[in-house]
Write an enzyme that holds these catalytic residues in place. Structure first.
Site, PDB file in Angstrom:
ATOM      1  N   ASP A 185       0.793  -1.227   0.000  1.00 31.69           N
ATOM      2  CA  ASP A 185       0.000   0.000   0.000  1.00 31.69           C
ATOM      3  C   ASP A 185       0.831   1.286   0.000  1.00 31.69           C
ATOM      4  O   ASP A 185       0.653   2.151  -0.848  1.00 31.69           O
ATOM      5  CB  ASP A 185      -0.962  -0.002   1.196  1.00 31.69           C
ATOM      6  CG  ASP A 185      -1.926   1.173   1.183  1.00 31.69           C
ATOM      7  OD1 ASP A 185      -2.396   1.539   0.093  1.00 31.69           O
ATOM      8  OD2 ASP A 185      -2.215   1.716   2.248  1.00 31.69           O
ATOM      9  N   SER A 197      -8.820  -4.966 -13.264  1.00 31.73           N
ATOM     10  CA  SER A 197      -9.043  -3.651 -12.689  1.00 31.73           C
ATOM     11  C   SER A 197     -10.441  -3.177 -13.058  1.00 31.73           C
ATOM     12  O   SER A 197     -10.732  -2.920 -14.230  1.00 31.73           O
ATOM     13  CB  SER A 197      -7.986  -2.663 -13.200  1.00 31.73           C
ATOM     14  OG  SER A 197      -8.069  -1.445 -12.498  1.00 31.73           O
ATOM     15  N   CYS A 247     -13.250  11.651  -3.511  1.00 29.12           N
ATOM     16  CA  CYS A 247     -13.595  10.317  -3.011  1.00 29.12           C
ATOM     17  C   CYS A 247     -13.854  10.367  -1.501  1.00 29.12           C
ATOM     18  O   CYS A 247     -13.027  10.866  -0.740  1.00 29.12           O
ATOM     19  CB  CYS A 247     -12.456   9.347  -3.328  1.00 29.12           C
ATOM     20  SG  CYS A 247     -12.721   7.680  -2.708  1.00 29.12           S
ATOM     21  N   LYS A 285      -7.663  16.086   7.506  1.00 29.91           N
ATOM     22  CA  LYS A 285      -7.675  16.623   8.872  1.00 29.91           C
ATOM     23  C   LYS A 285      -8.237  18.027   8.966  1.00 29.91           C
ATOM     24  O   LYS A 285      -8.464  18.531  10.070  1.00 29.91           O
ATOM     25  CB  LYS A 285      -6.250  16.592   9.449  1.00 29.91           C
ATOM     26  CG  LYS A 285      -5.711  15.191   9.679  1.00 29.91           C
ATOM     27  CD  LYS A 285      -4.369  15.222  10.381  1.00 29.91           C
ATOM     28  CE  LYS A 285      -3.886  13.812  10.698  1.00 29.91           C
ATOM     29  NZ  LYS A 285      -2.614  13.799  11.450  1.00 29.91           N
ATOM     30  N   LYS A 315      -6.780  10.463  15.840  1.00 27.19           N
ATOM     31  CA  LYS A 315      -8.193  10.582  16.234  1.00 27.19           C
ATOM     32  C   LYS A 315      -8.899  11.773  15.600  1.00 27.19           C
ATOM     33  O   LYS A 315     -10.128  11.781  15.501  1.00 27.19           O
ATOM     34  CB  LYS A 315      -8.320  10.653  17.752  1.00 27.19           C
ATOM     35  CG  LYS A 315      -7.818  11.937  18.379  1.00 27.19           C
ATOM     36  CD  LYS A 315      -8.116  12.008  19.865  1.00 27.19           C
ATOM     37  CE  LYS A 315      -7.669  13.358  20.427  1.00 27.19           C
ATOM     38  NZ  LYS A 315      -8.065  13.537  21.822  1.00 27.19           N
TER      39      LYS A 315
END
Length: 381
Positions: A134, A152, A214, A222, A297
């Protein structure tokens, strides 16, 4: 041992350590992908989380001297949750995307790759290896597609015949010249369900994603969530599965294979209000083992506020007023102000007016005014 025997033994070994699919491809450049990535960059469609050097993303030889082939692996993850709790008035719940159920997949896939590395090192003296999951330079989906793991899809996911698109991907570049597998034929056909239902229109064309729109990306940011997306994310607090859940190729794919990926329902669908006042220590202790915690968080708490506004959850207003008064983070104060206006109720107007008197941050003041406009619009209606 010849390479053909080694490859067959590796396939068998991979299966024995919990790899659900393995495929092989050459280390030749991904030329078509390079052109697509350049176009994505020009259009401003990238998320910013990926490797910025397109040459590194498309030329394996830049990552490993003497690269000959790439081993691609896939691990299936669950699409259904057993004993999923239901949210209700006074106890609303958020949802983590399926890719964040169970333990962090980066850890799980990396563990398998490390075992394969050790196995190959024992079999092949002077072997060269470079693994990634990733966050590496290569594009996991491009490698998996060329290695025959799946095709794909129009939703930009790798779709496998066995597990649908619910698979985690990883790969390993090596100087061993393994025989390449044949790519799988694309079976999406005329179906455009994923494009039709994308909440924000992020799937601009089949196989082309504007990551900036997306929901999965937006839930990981954030800063303030742009206004146009706040109504779109619903109660999603991390990620989005819409383009997968509507895919006909995922129908009936439960994938209850690996215990480590089976979700704790109270973590995967957590109560929203307890998230609002959670300390860093509590957050890490509760959510630290899931992949959705990687940004900390703040995004989760911001998204929880937006989800409570989505539900117009009156019982959350005192908590939101508290955030507006005491939270040191402007984004949280501002989002709370907007949410209070969206939810409304007897406490809302005074709370927003009081906040306006003491607030110094211009962006937060802007959000308070938004909240007041929402409140007035609701009162008129």
């Amino acid at each position: 041992m010849n390479i053909e025997q080694l490859q067959q033994q590796l396939i068998e070994y991979a299966s024995s350590i919990g790899v659900d699919k393995i495929g092989f491809t050459t280390a030749s450049p991904f030329n078509e992908l390079k052109n697509r990535l350049k176009r994505q960059q020009e259009l401003g469609y990238q998320s910013g989380f990926e490797e910025s050097d397109i040459d590194k993303r498309t030329e394996p030889i830049r990552l490993l001297d003497n690269a000959e082939s790439i081993i691609a692996i896939a691990l299936a993850y669950p699409s259904k949750m057993e004993d999923a709790p239901s949210g209700k008035k006074g106890a609303r719940r958020g949802i983590f995307a399926r890719a964040s159920w169970g333990i962090d997949y980066h850890v799980a896939v990396r563990e398998r790759l490390q075992l394969i590395e050790v196995w190959l090192q024992e079999k092949v003296p002077n072997v060269q290896l470079k693994s990634m999951v990733d966050t590496g330079e290569l594009v996991d989906r491009a490698v998996a597609e060329r290695a025959g793991i799946g095709w794909s899809g129009k939703n930009c996911s790798i779709i496998t015949p066995e597990f649908g698109s619910y698979v985690y991907l990883g790969e390993m570049i090596t100087n061993i010249p393994f025989a390449p597998d044949t790519p799988i034929e694309n079976e999406c056909g005329d179906c455009t369900l994923c494009l039709d239902v994308c909440p924000t229109g992020a799937l601009v064309n089949p196989g082309q994603l504007n990551a900036q729109r997306c929901v999965a990306f937006l839930t990981q940011t954030k800063d303030y969530l742009p206004d146009e997306f706040r109504a779109k994310i619903g109660n999603r607090i991390y990620g989005c599965d819409t383009c997968q859940t509507v895919c006909p190729k995922n129908k009936g794919k439960m994938n209850w294979i690996h215990d480590e990926f089976k979700p704790d329902p109270e973590i995967a669908k957590p109560l929203l209000q307890p998230l609002l006042n959670m300390s860093n220590k509590e957050f890490k202790a509760t959510f630290g083992y899931v992949s959705g915690s990687w940004r900390g968080k703040k995004p989760i708490q911001r998204n929880a506020i937006i989800a409570l506004a989505h539900f117009k959850e009156q019982s959350a207003v005192p908590d939101l007023i508290d955030i507006m008064k005491k939270d040191e983070r402007p984004v949280m104060r501002g989002t709370a102000a907007w949410a209070i206006g969206k939810i409304g109720g007897p406490l809302a107007e005074d709370a927003l007016l009081n906040a306006l008197e003491r607030e110094k941050d211009e962006a937060v003041i802007h959000e308070i005014h938004k909240g007041m406009r929402l409140l007035k619009a609701e009162t008129k209606a």
